[in-house]
Write a protein that holds these residues in place. Structure first.
Motif, PDB file in Angstrom:
ATOM      1  N   GLU A  93      -9.861   8.327  10.855  1.00  0.00           N
ATOM      2  CA  GLU A  93      -8.586   9.008  10.332  1.00  0.00           C
ATOM      3  C   GLU A  93      -8.852  10.090   9.309  1.00  0.00           C
ATOM      4  O   GLU A  93      -8.184  11.066   9.404  1.00  0.00           O
ATOM      5  CB  GLU A  93      -7.819   7.735  10.036  1.00  0.00           C
ATOM      6  CG  GLU A  93      -6.615   8.221   9.375  1.00  0.00           C
ATOM      7  CD  GLU A  93      -5.859   7.078   8.468  1.00  0.00           C
ATOM      8  OE1 GLU A  93      -4.602   7.236   7.880  1.00  0.00           O
ATOM      9  OE2 GLU A  93      -6.604   6.066   8.542  1.00  0.00           O
ATOM     10  N   LEU A  94      -9.592   9.855   8.416  1.00  0.00           N
ATOM     11  CA  LEU A  94      -9.590  10.479   7.162  1.00  0.00           C
ATOM     12  C   LEU A  94     -10.522  11.988   7.711  1.00  0.00           C
ATOM     13  O   LEU A  94     -10.387  13.006   7.079  1.00  0.00           O
ATOM     14  CB  LEU A  94     -10.636   9.965   6.061  1.00  0.00           C
ATOM     15  CG  LEU A  94     -10.146   8.534   5.555  1.00  0.00           C
ATOM     16  CD1 LEU A  94     -11.016   8.146   4.381  1.00  0.00           C
ATOM     17  CD2 LEU A  94      -8.539   9.048   4.590  1.00  0.00           C
TER      18      LEU A  94
ATOM     19  N   ARG B  87      -7.930   6.600   1.217  1.00  0.00           N
ATOM     20  CA  ARG B  87      -6.674   7.038   1.772  1.00  0.00           C
ATOM     21  C   ARG B  87      -5.904   7.672   0.564  1.00  0.00           C
ATOM     22  O   ARG B  87      -5.682   8.938   0.719  1.00  0.00           O
ATOM     23  CB  ARG B  87      -5.768   6.013   2.278  1.00  0.00           C
ATOM     24  CG  ARG B  87      -6.500   5.732   3.747  1.00  0.00           C
ATOM     25  CD  ARG B  87      -5.205   4.865   4.541  1.00  0.00           C
ATOM     26  NE  ARG B  87      -5.686   4.554   5.958  1.00  0.00           N
ATOM     27  CZ  ARG B  87      -5.904   3.197   6.286  1.00  0.00           C
ATOM     28  NH1 ARG B  87      -6.302   2.438   5.223  1.00  0.00           N
ATOM     29  NH2 ARG B  87      -6.463   3.029   7.546  1.00  0.00           N
ATOM     30  N   SER B  88      -5.936   7.025  -0.478  1.00  0.00           N
ATOM     31  CA  SER B  88      -5.258   7.692  -1.587  1.00  0.00           C
ATOM     32  C   SER B  88      -5.524   8.828  -2.063  1.00  0.00           C
ATOM     33  O   SER B  88      -4.932   9.783  -2.332  1.00  0.00           O
ATOM     34  CB  SER B  88      -4.958   6.616  -2.712  1.00  0.00           C
ATOM     35  OG  SER B  88      -4.474   7.217  -3.782  1.00  0.00           O
ATOM     36  N   THR B  89      -6.935   9.091  -2.251  1.00  0.00           N
ATOM     37  CA  THR B  89      -7.545  10.232  -2.825  1.00  0.00           C
ATOM     38  C   THR B  89      -7.441  11.180  -1.762  1.00  0.00           C
ATOM     39  O   THR B  89      -7.383  12.394  -2.439  1.00  0.00           O
ATOM     40  CB  THR B  89      -9.411  10.019  -2.782  1.00  0.00           C
ATOM     41  OG1 THR B  89      -9.457   8.701  -3.887  1.00  0.00           O
ATOM     42  CG2 THR B  89      -9.990  11.028  -3.539  1.00  0.00           C
TER      43      THR B  89
ATOM     44  N   ALA C  36       4.383   8.679  -0.808  1.00  0.00           N
ATOM     45  CA  ALA C  36       4.229   8.717   0.532  1.00  0.00           C
ATOM     46  C   ALA C  36       3.077   7.320   1.064  1.00  0.00           C
ATOM     47  O   ALA C  36       2.852   6.843   0.082  1.00  0.00           O
ATOM     48  CB  ALA C  36       3.343   9.901   0.968  1.00  0.00           C
ATOM     49  N   THR C  37       3.196   6.971   2.174  1.00  0.00           N
ATOM     50  CA  THR C  37       2.192   5.971   2.408  1.00  0.00           C
ATOM     51  C   THR C  37       0.828   5.929   2.513  1.00  0.00           C
ATOM     52  O   THR C  37       0.257   5.269   2.555  1.00  0.00           O
ATOM     53  CB  THR C  37       2.621   5.310   4.101  1.00  0.00           C
ATOM     54  OG1 THR C  37       2.253   6.396   4.790  1.00  0.00           O
ATOM     55  CG2 THR C  37       4.037   4.962   4.096  1.00  0.00           C
ATOM     56  N   ALA C  38       0.634   7.434   2.439  1.00  0.00           N
ATOM     57  CA  ALA C  38      -0.808   7.693   2.329  1.00  0.00           C
ATOM     58  C   ALA C  38      -1.668   7.211   3.327  1.00  0.00           C
ATOM     59  O   ALA C  38      -2.898   7.036   3.052  1.00  0.00           O
ATOM     60  CB  ALA C  38      -1.615   7.425   1.118  1.00  0.00           C
ATOM     61  N   GLY C  39      -1.298   7.035   4.518  1.00  0.00           N
ATOM     62  CA  GLY C  39      -1.862   6.111   5.638  1.00  0.00           C
ATOM     63  C   GLY C  39      -2.242   5.066   5.863  1.00  0.00           C
ATOM     64  O   GLY C  39      -2.797   4.449   6.770  1.00  0.00           O
TER      65      GLY C  39
ATOM     66  N   GLY D  39       0.659  -1.301  -0.008  1.00  0.00           N
ATOM     67  CA  GLY D  39       0.008  -0.175   0.095  1.00  0.00           C
ATOM     68  C   GLY D  39       0.913   1.328   0.117  1.00  0.00           C
ATOM     69  O   GLY D  39       0.466   2.458   0.004  1.00  0.00           O
ATOM     70  N   THR D  40       2.130   1.135  -0.212  1.00  0.00           N
ATOM     71  CA  THR D  40       3.067   2.186  -0.261  1.00  0.00           C
ATOM     72  C   THR D  40       3.307   2.705  -1.496  1.00  0.00           C
ATOM     73  O   THR D  40       3.064   2.091  -2.540  1.00  0.00           O
ATOM     74  CB  THR D  40       4.251   2.025   0.705  1.00  0.00           C
ATOM     75  OG1 THR D  40       4.833   1.028   0.028  1.00  0.00           O
ATOM     76  CG2 THR D  40       3.928   1.724   2.218  1.00  0.00           C
TER      77      THR D  40
END
Length: 334
Positions: free
Chosen positions: A215-216, A170-172, A156-159, A151-152
């Motif tokens: 989180e978002l 998360r990516s968006t 960035a890891t984007a969460g 998922g990285t």
């Protein structure tokens, strides 16, 4: 106390103006849209009953009442189904119970689905699972979107956690490059939240989904605003307009197919007209992916083992002669 049903009903009646449903507009209104009394009148139920419904105390509400309220609030078929999910969370109780807790096994991808992804050599494709996790993909899907097993990405890891799959939400919202990659980012963001909100109605006790939303909400003001709007939408078909860092603008159509026996998994495939500029750029990207110089399909990452989330297994390739060095690509997500 969570009252998703009441929040949803209030957000929907705020959209409807009295004149839209044949009611006279009189007096100053403290809130936009219809009053609760007006919804009750138009739906043919008592005001007290509708108030209890908005307060989340209508546990045994009938289909007839829900249909009447949906008609007054002008809900589309997806919104009507979402209303039922919120009004009767017990009807998906078995699924919700299975989703609860942090130790649920990784989503399983059937071998037939992996084989199908492998055979779609000229079509970018991936499987979208629970909570908008991307749980499997083919080589061209990775080349377009930049999926990696952990998922990285190079940005960035984007969460995402170190062992988690890529996650579209998360990516968006957390990837700083997403607004460049998605040329129509506002539409993509709204659709992403609407799909996640629909899933939340079906799985009200999913603790990991609640953690993702939390989180978002903390990290993205745009997510908070869109989440508060209570829009819901199925992921079906549409247009995806991307700006790829290696080959430039890509204009795809996409189709979404539900997988048999896996109601929470969707196969997403990007389509492109033959001979179009996007088809030519996609062929170039595919050639770089095939010789390993441009895109990383994750085939030798070990994450594609049967039954686990990750890219489909790829057959072993013979050694290739050294290729001219290509510029490093920036990973992307859908």
């Amino acid at each position: 106390m969570d009252n998703s049903l009441g929040d949803y009903l209030r957000s929907r009646r705020a959209r409807i103006q009295p004149q839209d449903v044949g009611l006279p507009e009189y007096g100053r209104r403290r809130v936009p849209g219809l009053r609760r009394e007006e919804v009750a009148q138009l739906a043919g139920v008592s005001v007290d009953y509708y108030i209890r419904l908005e307060q989340g105390r209508g546990s045994h509400v009938s289909d007839a009442v829900l249909d009447a309220v949906a008609r007054v609030l002008e809900l589309d078929p997806t919104e009507r189904e979402h209303l039922r999910d919120l009004a009767r969370p017990g009807r998906t109780g078995r699924e919700a119970k299975a989703a609860k807790g942090p130790r649920r096994p990784a989503q399983r991808i059937r071998s037939g689905v992996r084989l199908l992804l492998d055979r779609m050599t000229d079509v970018p494709a991936f499987v979208l699972g629970d909570r908008m996790d991307v749980v499997a993909w083919n080589a061209l899907g990775a080349a377009v979107n930049g999926f990696t097993p952990s998922g990285t990405s190079g940005r960035a890891t984007a969460g995402s956690g170190p062992s988690g799959p890529p996650n579209m939400a998360r990516s968006t919202f957390l990837d700083p490059d997403a607004r460049t990659f998605y040329r129509d980012w506002p539409a993509v963001a709204a659709e992403t939240v609407a799909h996640l909100r629909l899933f939340a109605g079906r799985r009200p006790d999913d603790e990991r989904l609640a953690a993702l939303v939390g989180e978002l909400s903390v990290r993205s003001e745009d997510f908070r605003r869109l989440w508060a709007d209570h829009q819901v939408k199925e992921k079906t078909f549409g247009v995806k307009r991307l700006r790829h860092p290696l080959v430039g603008d890509l204009d795809f159509g996409y189709e979404t197919l539900a997988l048999p026996a896996e109601p929470d998994q969707l196969l997403v495939a990007y389509t492109v007209p033959p001979g179009s500029p996007t088809a030519e750029r996609l062929a170039l990207l595919a050639s770089w992916s095939a010789d390993g110089s441009g895109a990383d399909s994750g085939a030798d990452s070990g994450a594609g083992a049967a039954g686990e989330a990750g890219p489909p297994e790829q057959p072993e390739q013979p050694e290739q002669p050294e290729q001219p060095e290509q510029p490093d690509r920036l990973d992307r997500r859908p």
